[in-house]
Enzyme design. Structure first.
Site, mmCIF file in Angstrom:
data_model
loop_
_atom_site.group_PDB
_atom_site.id
_atom_site.type_symbol
_atom_site.label_atom_id
_atom_site.label_comp_id
_atom_site.label_asym_id
_atom_site.label_seq_id
_atom_site.Cartn_x
_atom_site.Cartn_y
_atom_site.Cartn_z
ATOM 1 N N GLY A 141 0.694 -1.274 -0.202
ATOM 2 C CA GLY A 141 -0.190 0.095 0.200
ATOM 3 C C GLY A 141 0.967 1.286 0.205
ATOM 4 O O GLY A 141 2.120 1.142 -0.086
ATOM 5 N N ALA A 145 8.362 4.429 3.964
ATOM 6 C CA ALA A 145 8.900 4.184 5.247
ATOM 7 C C ALA A 145 9.526 5.658 6.312
ATOM 8 O O ALA A 145 9.116 5.633 7.465
ATOM 9 C CB ALA A 145 10.461 3.609 5.006
ATOM 10 N N LYS A 196 3.671 -0.010 -9.947
ATOM 11 C CA LYS A 196 3.629 1.289 -9.712
ATOM 12 C C LYS A 196 4.957 1.919 -9.630
ATOM 13 O O LYS A 196 5.288 2.968 -9.972
ATOM 14 C CB LYS A 196 2.974 1.582 -8.331
ATOM 15 C CG LYS A 196 3.589 0.791 -7.143
ATOM 16 C CD LYS A 196 4.568 1.820 -6.197
ATOM 17 C CE LYS A 196 5.239 0.702 -5.111
ATOM 18 N NZ LYS A 196 6.151 1.440 -4.485
#
Length: 338
Positions: A141, A145, A196
């Protein structure tokens, strides 16, 4: 009783997920192949190469001994680069078999294995015997980080063929800033997570060339259409691609300067060579290998992916970026839903 978790891979995402699990009360061991990094984590409680200005809890233990890391654990979380997942999984499989140990497997890496074109759950399933694994799940998702470590609100998805495993893992990770949804669409979540990064490379390149928000929106939208076409050809649920691991992940990865794929694309757009970009980054840029795998996979499956093809030719055939964009823009007109 606290769940025992081994986190394999101490890069930015691996170390931050280990920190989150430790914060949630799990008994966590963080594995790295690098003894210098392990020493820093255990003695200084920092991981300066990957996460700046953050101190980890002294309850988080790091090790470079894989046998020690997975000893008696309930869960093994793979967060190693895509192209080394198989080699690490082979080592894990041998240890689990020797101990007759059975665990839940999770991965939070984002890519497609080169040459085999396999998703990472497929790689893990090939290498780890069913006798030694209860389930295989994927966590994915929109989750930089650097933002998770500051407790920024973050929503992700855990996908698994096992509803029970997905629910258990949801509870393992979820807290007041990290919300987890469940899904049974492993294919869609993994393909969205991997591809992506290709779009993030393109978005960075557009920025480096001086293009503005209209171009970025066009790339992200049409890029999502390509991802959806490839994913649904494998049986993914098309709705997955308008969820967290689809459009959500594209938004954050294709717009954030924390994204190493975006930064790599930006450098390419400014005229740096691919070798220069890779050497200067000092970390794995997942989108580069994924672009090749997705391009070759699209050809094998007969799925039209013009943006992916264009980025492939820039990366691997040294095509001129501006000319490649012009070729994309001057293709024959067609319906948006094609």
């Amino acid at each position: 009783m606290a769940k025992k978790v081994a986190v394999l891979g101490a890069g930015s995402w691996g170390s931050v997920l280990a920190s989150l699990l430790d914060e949630n009360g799990s008994d966590v061991k963080l594995w790295s192949y690098n003894p210098t990094q392990v020493k820093e984590l255990n003695e200084q409680h920092t991981n300066t190469k990957y996460i700046k200005n953050f101190t980890f809890s002294d309850s988080l233990v790091a090790t470079n001994d894989l046998k020690d890391a997975i000893d008696g654990v309930d869960y093994i979380l793979f967060v190693v680069p895509t192209q080394v997942t198989r080699s690490v999984a082979k080592q894990v499989a041998e240890i689990l078999a020797d101990r007759n140990q059975k665990v839940n497997i999770i991965h939070a890496s984002k890519g497609i294995e080169e040459k085999t074109y396999l998703r990472l759950s497929q790689v893990l399933a090939q290498e780890i015997d069913p006798q030694n694994r209860k389930s295989i799940s994927v966590l994915s998702g929109p989750s930089q980080a650097e933002d998770v470590v500051t407790h920024d609100i973050t929503l992700v998805t855990v996908a698994s063929d096992s509803d029970q495993a997905a629910t258990e893992i949801q509870g393992l990770f979820m807290n007041n800033y990290f919300r987890v949804y469940t899904s049974d669409d492993v294919i869609g979540v993994e393909i969205g997570a991997a591809l992506k990064n290709i779009i993030a490379l393109g978005a960075g390149a557009l920025y480096g060339l001086g293009y503005k928000d209209n171009a970025k929106a066009a790339l992200m939208t049409r890029g999502l259409a390509e991802i959806s076409r490839l994913g649904t050809s494998f049986g993914a649920n098309p709705l997955t691609f308008i969820g967290l691991s689809g459009v959500g992940d594209i938004i954050v990865t294709a717009t954030s300067t924390n994204s190493r794929n975006w930064r790599a694309g930006n450098e390419l757009g400014k005229g740096h060579s691919l070798d220069e970009v890779i050497n200067n980054m000092g970390m794995v840029i997942e989108g580069i290998a994924t672009t090749r795998a997705a391009y070759e996979l699209s050809k094998k499956r007969g799925v039209e992916m013009p943006i992916t093809s264009a980025i492939y030719h820039v990366l691997y055939d040294h095509a001129d970026i501006k000319e490649t964009i012009n070729q994309l823009m001057t293709r024959e007109g067609r319906s948006e839903i094609e």
